[in-house]
Write a protein that holds these residues in place. Structure first.
Motif, PDB file in Angstrom:
ATOM      1  N   SER A  88       0.839  -1.194   0.000  1.00  0.00           N
ATOM      2  CA  SER A  88       0.000   0.000   0.000  1.00  0.00           C
ATOM      3  C   SER A  88       0.870   1.239   0.000  1.00  0.00           C
ATOM      4  CB  SER A  88      -0.916   0.020   1.230  1.00  0.00           C
ATOM      5  OG  SER A  88      -1.826  -1.054   1.213  1.00  0.00           O
ATOM      6  N   GLY A  89       0.396   2.268  -0.696  1.00  0.00           N
ATOM      7  CA  GLY A  89       1.107   3.543  -0.744  1.00  0.00           C
ATOM      8  C   GLY A  89       0.169   4.643  -1.216  1.00  0.00           C
ATOM      9  N   PRO A  90       0.664   5.875  -1.326  1.00  0.00           N
ATOM     10  CA  PRO A  90      -0.190   6.986  -1.777  1.00  0.00           C
ATOM     11  C   PRO A  90      -0.785   6.700  -3.148  1.00  0.00           C
ATOM     12  CG  PRO A  90       1.898   7.805  -0.908  1.00  0.00           C
ATOM     13  CD  PRO A  90       2.043   6.320  -1.027  1.00  0.00           C
ATOM     14  N   SER A  91      -2.028   7.092  -3.339  1.00  0.00           N
ATOM     15  CA  SER A  91      -2.732   6.743  -4.581  1.00  0.00           C
ATOM     16  C   SER A  91      -2.389   7.644  -5.759  1.00  0.00           C
ATOM     17  CB  SER A  91      -4.247   6.797  -4.346  1.00  0.00           C
ATOM     18  OG  SER A  91      -4.648   8.118  -4.000  1.00  0.00           O
ATOM     19  N   ASP A  92      -1.678   8.761  -5.499  1.00  0.00           N
ATOM     20  CA  ASP A  92      -1.479   9.759  -6.564  1.00  0.00           C
ATOM     21  C   ASP A  92      -0.018   9.952  -6.948  1.00  0.00           C
ATOM     22  OD1 ASP A  92      -0.630  10.924  -4.249  1.00  0.00           O
ATOM     23  OD2 ASP A  92      -1.794  12.770  -4.464  1.00  0.00           O
ATOM     24  N   ARG A  93       0.849   8.986  -6.620  1.00  0.00           N
ATOM     25  CA  ARG A  93       2.273   9.134  -6.932  1.00  0.00           C
ATOM     26  C   ARG A  93       2.955   7.765  -6.933  1.00  0.00           C
ATOM     27  NH1 ARG A  93       3.068  13.077  -2.136  1.00  0.00           N
ATOM     28  NH2 ARG A  93       0.892  13.374  -2.714  1.00  0.00           N
ATOM     29  N   MET A  96       5.369   1.234  -8.480  1.00  0.00           N
ATOM     30  CA  MET A  96       4.133   1.663  -9.126  1.00  0.00           C
ATOM     31  C   MET A  96       4.464   2.887  -9.959  1.00  0.00           C
ATOM     32  SD  MET A  96       1.560  -0.304  -8.684  1.00  0.00           S
ATOM     33  CE  MET A  96       0.270   0.776  -9.333  1.00  0.00           C
ATOM     34  N   THR A  97       4.709   2.675 -11.251  1.00  0.00           N
ATOM     35  CA  THR A  97       5.135   3.753 -12.132  1.00  0.00           C
ATOM     36  C   THR A  97       3.968   4.505 -12.764  1.00  0.00           C
ATOM     37  OG1 THR A  97       5.399   2.079 -13.866  1.00  0.00           O
ATOM     38  CG2 THR A  97       7.377   2.750 -12.662  1.00  0.00           C
ATOM     39  N   SER A  98       2.763   4.046 -12.502  1.00  0.00           N
ATOM     40  CA  SER A  98       1.554   4.768 -12.900  1.00  0.00           C
ATOM     41  C   SER A  98       0.435   4.274 -12.003  1.00  0.00           C
ATOM     42  CB  SER A  98       1.218   4.532 -14.378  1.00  0.00           C
ATOM     43  OG  SER A  98       0.648   3.252 -14.569  1.00  0.00           O
ATOM     44  N   ALA A  99      -0.748   4.771 -12.229  1.00  0.00           N
ATOM     45  CA  ALA A  99      -1.879   4.336 -11.413  1.00  0.00           C
ATOM     46  C   ALA A  99      -2.262   2.887 -11.689  1.00  0.00           C
ATOM     47  CB  ALA A  99      -3.083   5.246 -11.670  1.00  0.00           C
ATOM     48  N   THR A 100      -1.744   2.328 -12.792  1.00  0.00           N
ATOM     49  CA  THR A 100      -2.138   0.966 -13.174  1.00  0.00           C
ATOM     50  C   THR A 100      -0.969   0.020 -13.389  1.00  0.00           C
ATOM     51  OG1 THR A 100      -2.227   1.644 -15.505  1.00  0.00           O
ATOM     52  CG2 THR A 100      -4.290   1.745 -14.244  1.00  0.00           C
ATOM     53  N   VAL A 139      -8.190   1.631  -4.469  1.00  0.00           N
ATOM     54  CA  VAL A 139      -7.891   2.876  -3.753  1.00  0.00           C
ATOM     55  C   VAL A 139      -8.963   3.117  -2.712  1.00  0.00           C
ATOM     56  CG1 VAL A 139      -7.617   5.383  -3.945  1.00  0.00           C
ATOM     57  CG2 VAL A 139      -6.682   3.880  -5.719  1.00  0.00           C
ATOM     58  N   THR A 140      -8.522   3.357  -1.474  1.00  0.00           N
ATOM     59  CA  THR A 140      -9.423   3.683  -0.366  1.00  0.00           C
ATOM     60  C   THR A 140      -8.805   4.800   0.450  1.00  0.00           C
ATOM     61  OG1 THR A 140     -10.151   1.375  -0.244  1.00  0.00           O
ATOM     62  CG2 THR A 140     -10.670   2.786   1.634  1.00  0.00           C
ATOM     63  N   ASN A 141      -9.534   5.901   0.582  1.00  0.00           N
ATOM     64  CA  ASN A 141      -9.064   7.043   1.385  1.00  0.00           C
ATOM     65  C   ASN A 141      -7.660   7.494   0.982  1.00  0.00           C
ATOM     66  OD1 ASN A 141     -11.452   7.013   2.918  1.00  0.00           O
ATOM     67  ND2 ASN A 141     -10.598   5.501   4.330  1.00  0.00           N
ATOM     68  N   SER A 142      -7.449   7.641  -0.318  1.00  0.00           N
ATOM     69  CA  SER A 142      -6.192   8.152  -0.891  1.00  0.00           C
ATOM     70  C   SER A 142      -5.011   7.191  -0.745  1.00  0.00           C
ATOM     71  CB  SER A 142      -5.812   9.510  -0.265  1.00  0.00           C
ATOM     72  OG  SER A 142      -6.825  10.469  -0.507  1.00  0.00           O
ATOM     73  N   ILE A 143      -5.261   5.943  -0.357  1.00  0.00           N
ATOM     74  CA  ILE A 143      -4.210   4.933  -0.277  1.00  0.00           C
ATOM     75  C   ILE A 143      -4.497   3.847  -1.311  1.00  0.00           C
ATOM     76  CG2 ILE A 143      -3.166   3.126   1.137  1.00  0.00           C
ATOM     77  CD1 ILE A 143      -2.266   5.885   1.933  1.00  0.00           C
ATOM     78  N   ARG A 144      -3.495   3.566  -2.152  1.00  0.00           N
ATOM     79  CA  ARG A 144      -3.612   2.518  -3.156  1.00  0.00           C
ATOM     80  C   ARG A 144      -3.040   1.218  -2.593  1.00  0.00           C
ATOM     81  NH1 ARG A 144      -4.469   3.073  -8.257  1.00  0.00           N
ATOM     82  NH2 ARG A 144      -3.802   5.266  -8.242  1.00  0.00           N
ATOM     83  N   THR A 145      -3.785   0.137  -2.737  1.00  0.00           N
ATOM     84  CA  THR A 145      -3.313  -1.170  -2.314  1.00  0.00           C
ATOM     85  C   THR A 145      -3.270  -2.087  -3.524  1.00  0.00           C
ATOM     86  OG1 THR A 145      -4.225  -0.925  -0.086  1.00  0.00           O
ATOM     87  CG2 THR A 145      -3.725  -3.165  -0.819  1.00  0.00           C
ATOM     88  N   ILE A 146      -2.094  -2.639  -3.764  1.00  0.00           N
ATOM     89  CA  ILE A 146      -1.934  -3.562  -4.891  1.00  0.00           C
ATOM     90  C   ILE A 146      -1.562  -4.943  -4.366  1.00  0.00           C
ATOM     91  CG2 ILE A 146      -1.303  -1.685  -6.457  1.00  0.00           C
ATOM     92  CD1 ILE A 146       1.394  -4.161  -5.547  1.00  0.00           C
TER      93      ILE A 146
END
Length: 266
Positions: free
Chosen positions: A50-55, A75-79, A108-115
């Motif tokens: 998990s990390g920030p969803s916008d970077r 994570m070099t992009s949102a996808t 993405v939940t509350n500005s945190i991306r989990t992959i």
């Protein structure tokens, strides 16, 4: 009488293969967390990060610094989760010639991306770290951009700054659960298969607290909580958000542990 017979028929337990291991959920800082699971039956490593969803955010394996050829994922992009390595020095990681990680989930939940992603223990890429079934500890490094940007090579904006990085040593424990002592409690569950909610009956427990952990079929921790057992005859675990499949509930009371197999079928 039928309900009682069905209830006991549905109570069964199953252990993981003896050497499946997990780091458990590890908080790196307020914006990043990871979990690494080793599936030794299939020689695969599963990563939840998990990390920030916008970077961009990144994780490096088997190192405490950005040394040359240290294996990492970014994570070099949102996808896109990119299989990479460091060229040495304080330079942005370079993409490997082949991407050996398979991305299976990106939410993405509350500005945190989990992959969630996985790869084989051993890959054909010489810069990829080789995982083993005997792994007990693993040093990892992590970082994320101090600005909401994915471009790793923007010299003015894409760096991690003085705070958004670090390293930690992961410690792995076996996922197989055996009672090393005689069980001093009776834990029963109902229903199984479960649709929306599982009820746990912590009967005859002298301890004041029970820890419940839920793992999916990939040995990834998907739920954990501690419950007080004082004046409580049952514990409710929500399952409505989990897809169909096989799960394992690990319960820990004092020094005793047990594992029960759960089937989710909706």
């Amino acid at each position: 009488m039928k309900r009682i017979i069905l209830f006991w028929f549905l109570i069964f337990s199953s252990s993981f293969h003896a050497q499946n291991k997990t780091s458990g959920l590890v908080l790196l800082d307020s914006n990043m967390s990871i979990q690494v699971d080793l599936d030794n039956q299939n020689s695969k490593v599963y990563l939840t990060m998990s990390g920030p969803s916008d970077r961009w955010f990144a994780l490096g394996f088997n190192s405490t610094t950005m040394s040359a050829n240290v294996d990492c994922v970014v994570m070099t992009s949102a996808t896109n989760l990119t299989d990479s390595h460091f060229p040495g020095g304080y330079f942005a990681p370079l993409a490997d010639t082949e991407n050996n990680w398979t991305l299976t989930d990106n939410t993405v939940t509350n500005s945190i991306r989990t992959i969630k992603a996985y790869r084989n223990f051993v890959s054909t890429d010489v810069t990829d770290y080789t995982f083993t079934s005997t792994l007990n500890t693993l040093e990892v490094i992590y970082a994320y951009s101090y600005n909401p940007i994915y471009d790793l090579y923007d010299p003015l904006n894409s760096g991690h700054g003085s705070d958004n990085y670090g390293h930690v040593a992961l410690t792995f424990s076996n996922l197989n659960i055996t009672n090393h002592n005689s069980t001093s409690y009776v834990l029963t569950i109902f229903p199984n298969p479960v649709v929306d909610e599982l009820t746990i009956f912590p009967n005859n427990i002298s301890s004041r607290e029970i820890e419940i952990k839920l793992y999916n079929s990939n040995y990834q921790l998907v739920y954990t909580n501690c419950y007080s057992t004082q004046n409580r005859k049952e514990i409710k675990i929500p399952f409505s958000s989990y897809p169909d499949g096989i799960y394992y509930i690990k319960s820990t009371i004092d020094s005793f542990e047990s594992l029960k197999k759960i089937i989710v079928k909706k």
